[in-house]
Design a protein around this motif. Structure first.
Motif, PDB file in Angstrom:
ATOM      1  N   LYS A 179       0.983  -2.258   3.740  1.00 51.26           N
ATOM      2  CA  LYS A 179       1.155  -0.970   3.054  1.00 51.26           C
ATOM      3  C   LYS A 179       1.994  -1.115   1.790  1.00 51.26           C
ATOM      4  N   LEU A 180       3.078  -1.900   1.855  1.00 48.56           N
ATOM      5  CA  LEU A 180       3.879  -2.138   0.663  1.00 48.56           C
ATOM      6  C   LEU A 180       3.064  -2.866  -0.403  1.00 48.56           C
ATOM      7  N   SER A 184       0.516  -0.524  -2.100  1.00 52.11           N
ATOM      8  CA  SER A 184       1.204   0.361  -3.025  1.00 52.11           C
ATOM      9  C   SER A 184       1.659  -0.385  -4.268  1.00 52.11           C
ATOM     10  N   THR A 219      -1.394  -1.243  -6.445  1.00 52.03           N
ATOM     11  CA  THR A 219      -1.982  -0.050  -7.035  1.00 52.03           C
ATOM     12  C   THR A 219      -1.157   0.452  -8.221  1.00 52.03           C
ATOM     13  N   HIS A 220       0.160   0.474  -8.062  1.00 55.55           N
ATOM     14  CA  HIS A 220       1.024   1.068  -9.082  1.00 55.55           C
ATOM     15  C   HIS A 220       1.646   0.048 -10.043  1.00 55.55           C
ATOM     16  N   ILE A 263       7.170  -0.807  -7.692  1.00 54.10           N
ATOM     17  CA  ILE A 263       7.647   0.176  -6.731  1.00 54.10           C
ATOM     18  C   ILE A 263       9.155   0.054  -6.588  1.00 54.10           C
ATOM     19  N   THR A 300      12.182   0.162  -3.884  1.00 52.56           N
ATOM     20  CA  THR A 300      12.378  -0.018  -2.455  1.00 52.56           C
ATOM     21  C   THR A 300      13.742  -0.663  -2.222  1.00 52.56           C
ATOM     22  N   ALA A 335      -7.351  -2.225  -3.785  1.00 53.21           N
ATOM     23  CA  ALA A 335      -6.208  -3.111  -4.040  1.00 53.21           C
ATOM     24  C   ALA A 335      -6.684  -4.536  -4.317  1.00 53.21           C
TER      25      ALA A 335
END
Length: 116
Positions: A23-24, A27, A30-31, A34, A36, A75
């Motif tokens: 999941k990390l 993300s 995609t972006h 991030i 965190t 992804a």
């Protein structure tokens, strides 16, 4: 004693760590960057950088291996596009920068992980 125990557990079981890593990574891919915690960012770096190395050839085998690791087609496409720029780079695809703020609940160090 922690002899020969590589990697952070992040207070999770092996299956929960796998889900967190996927999941990390989705993300992050995609972006492009991030925000965190520091521990999660180091854990994510150890998961994503081998995937980028795998994606460098861009062939069908690489695509299938990455899809098996991530499970998200969008992804995988982003990763393959990003890996084209790193063909001549031997490693070190990510950068971790500390942020001046700490998380409100437990005061853990917040970082920004991004591509170089």
């Amino acid at each position: 004693m922690r002899h020969r125990k590589k990697g952070a557990t992040l207070s999770r079981t092996a299956s929960a760590r796998g889900v967190l890593a996927r999941k990390l990574a989705i993300s992050f891919l995609t972006h492009g960057r991030i925000e965190t915690t520091h521990a999660r960012a180091r854990f994510l770096r150890s998961f994503v950088e081998p995937l980028i190395t795998t994606a460098k050839p861009g062939d069908l085998s690489a695509r299938r291996g990455i899809l098996a690791a991530l499970g998200d087609r969008a992804a995988v496409v982003k990763l393959l596009q990003r890996a084209e720029g790193y063909r001549d780079r031997p490693g070190g695809y990510t950068r971790i920068s500390r942020l001046p703020v700490r998380r409100k609940g437990d005061g853990s160090q917040q970082v920004l992980i991004e591509f170089v």
